[in-house]
Design a protein around this motif. Structure first.
Motif, PDB file in Angstrom:
ATOM      1  N   MET A   1       0.756  -1.133   0.018  1.00 37.56           N
ATOM      2  CA  MET A   1       0.084   0.033   0.071  1.00 37.56           C
ATOM      3  C   MET A   1       0.905   1.379  -0.006  1.00 37.56           C
ATOM      4  N   TYR A   2       0.696   2.204  -1.141  1.00 39.12           N
ATOM      5  CA  TYR A   2       1.304   3.378  -1.372  1.00 39.12           C
ATOM      6  C   TYR A   2       0.571   4.565  -0.885  1.00 39.12           C
ATOM      7  N   ILE A   3       1.261   5.529  -0.307  1.00 39.58           N
ATOM      8  CA  ILE A   3       0.457   6.885  -0.120  1.00 39.58           C
ATOM      9  C   ILE A   3       1.188   7.950  -0.657  1.00 39.58           C
ATOM     10  N   CYS A   4       0.491   8.558  -1.658  1.00 33.80           N
ATOM     11  CA  CYS A   4       1.065  10.039  -2.306  1.00 33.80           C
ATOM     12  C   CYS A   4       1.407  10.742  -1.133  1.00 33.80           C
ATOM     13  N   THR A   5       2.687  11.380  -1.416  1.00 35.06           N
ATOM     14  CA  THR A   5       3.210  12.760  -0.400  1.00 35.06           C
ATOM     15  C   THR A   5       2.572  13.738  -0.704  1.00 35.06           C
ATOM     16  N   GLY A   6       1.916  14.073  -1.863  1.00 34.03           N
ATOM     17  CA  GLY A   6       1.535  15.321  -2.146  1.00 34.03           C
ATOM     18  C   GLY A   6      -0.117  15.524  -2.085  1.00 34.03           C
ATOM     19  N   CYS A   7      -0.594  14.450  -2.501  1.00 35.61           N
ATOM     20  CA  CYS A   7      -2.297  14.629  -2.662  1.00 35.61           C
ATOM     21  C   CYS A   7      -3.035  13.409  -1.597  1.00 35.61           C
ATOM     22  N   PHE A   8      -2.006  12.699  -0.934  1.00 38.98           N
ATOM     23  CA  PHE A   8      -2.469  11.607  -0.174  1.00 38.98           C
ATOM     24  C   PHE A   8      -3.206  10.374  -0.811  1.00 38.98           C
ATOM     25  N   HIS A   9      -3.221  10.431  -2.101  1.00 36.92           N
ATOM     26  CA  HIS A   9      -4.008   9.140  -2.666  1.00 36.92           C
ATOM     27  C   HIS A   9      -3.405   8.120  -2.301  1.00 36.92           C
ATOM     28  N   VAL A  10      -4.184   6.908  -2.403  1.00 37.89           N
ATOM     29  CA  VAL A  10      -3.718   5.628  -1.940  1.00 37.89           C
ATOM     30  C   VAL A  10      -3.808   4.804  -3.145  1.00 37.89           C
ATOM     31  N   GLU A  11      -2.574   4.059  -3.424  1.00 41.47           N
ATOM     32  CA  GLU A  11      -2.606   2.645  -4.227  1.00 41.47           C
ATOM     33  C   GLU A  11      -2.001   1.828  -3.757  1.00 41.47           C
ATOM     34  N   SER A  12      -2.324   0.576  -4.442  1.00 39.05           N
ATOM     35  CA  SER A  12      -1.840  -0.643  -3.838  1.00 39.05           C
ATOM     36  C   SER A  12      -1.255  -1.685  -5.207  1.00 39.05           C
ATOM     37  N   ASN A  13      -0.505  -2.444  -4.977  1.00 39.87           N
ATOM     38  CA  ASN A  13      -0.078  -3.419  -5.838  1.00 39.87           C
ATOM     39  C   ASN A  13       0.423  -4.716  -5.201  1.00 39.87           C
ATOM     40  N   LEU A  14       0.462  -5.805  -5.950  1.00 37.42           N
ATOM     41  CA  LEU A  14       0.737  -7.055  -5.496  1.00 37.42           C
ATOM     42  C   LEU A  14       2.334  -6.969  -4.834  1.00 37.42           C
TER      43      LEU A  14
END
Length: 188
Positions: A158-171
């Motif tokens: 789980m990744y969090i953007c440091t600018g807009c705080f959007h959350v993305e995930s990948n395997l």
């Protein structure tokens, strides 16, 4: 033959001298000469002087274009996105963002993967992993496969953007390999 770079999509456009320069980009269809940003102030009608200031700035930009200088080169374009996209900017007054950005840089230096945010293009930090179990996961079924694309349990980064705080995930890496092995050996 002359060359032009589209300011919108950054594609190089080659045009014939006999025909002349393109007015619109053949790739993204945007106007090549109208690359400007507008700042519109909503408020009293007494601010008529602001319109004159804008016209002066626009004239200066046109003069720079004619002189071969870029109007935008004079601007600080480190984060050209509007504040509505880059959520971090609204914390600038109440927090020390210099320390925030130094901490983010240290974290990014330690990460193996540093994905770019699809919304604002800032880098994303790895917040952790999340395990997906059979409970709450309904796999998609395809007639070309004997089983699901990936069998739970599996883990997601789980990744969090440091600018807009959007959350993305990948395997995770091991589950990516497991999925590739499964799909490459699978025959219907």
């Amino acid at each position: 033959m002359e060359h032009t770079v589209c300011p919108w999509c950054q594609t190089e456009i080659v045009w014939d001298e006999e025909i002349g320069p393109e007015e619109t980009c053949p790739y993204c269809q945007n106007e090549l000469k109208g690359y400007r940003s507008l700042n519109i102030q909503l408020g009293d009608e007494e601010d008529a002087g602001d319109e004159e200031d804008w016209e002066d700035a626009e004239d200066a930009a046109d003069a720079d274009d004619e002189a071969g200088e870029s109007f935008w080169a004079q601007e600080d374009m480190s984060h050209p996105l509007p504040p509505s996209i880059r959520t971090l900017d609204k914390f600038e007054e109440s927090h020390d963002l210099m320390n925030y950005e130094e901490s983010v840089e240290k974290i990014l230096d330690e990460q193996e993967e540093v994905p770019e945010c699809p919304k604002c293009r800032d880098y994303m930090v790895l917040a952790g992993t999340q395990e997906v179990t059979e409970q709450g996961f309904i796999p998609a079924k395809f007639s070309s496969l004997k089983g699901p694309v990936i069998q739970p349990p599996f883990r997601l980064n789980m990744y969090i953007c440091t600018g807009c705080f959007h959350v993305e995930s990948n395997l995770t890496e091991e589950d990516r390999l497991r999925m590739v092995d499964h799909l490459s050996q699978n025959k219907a």
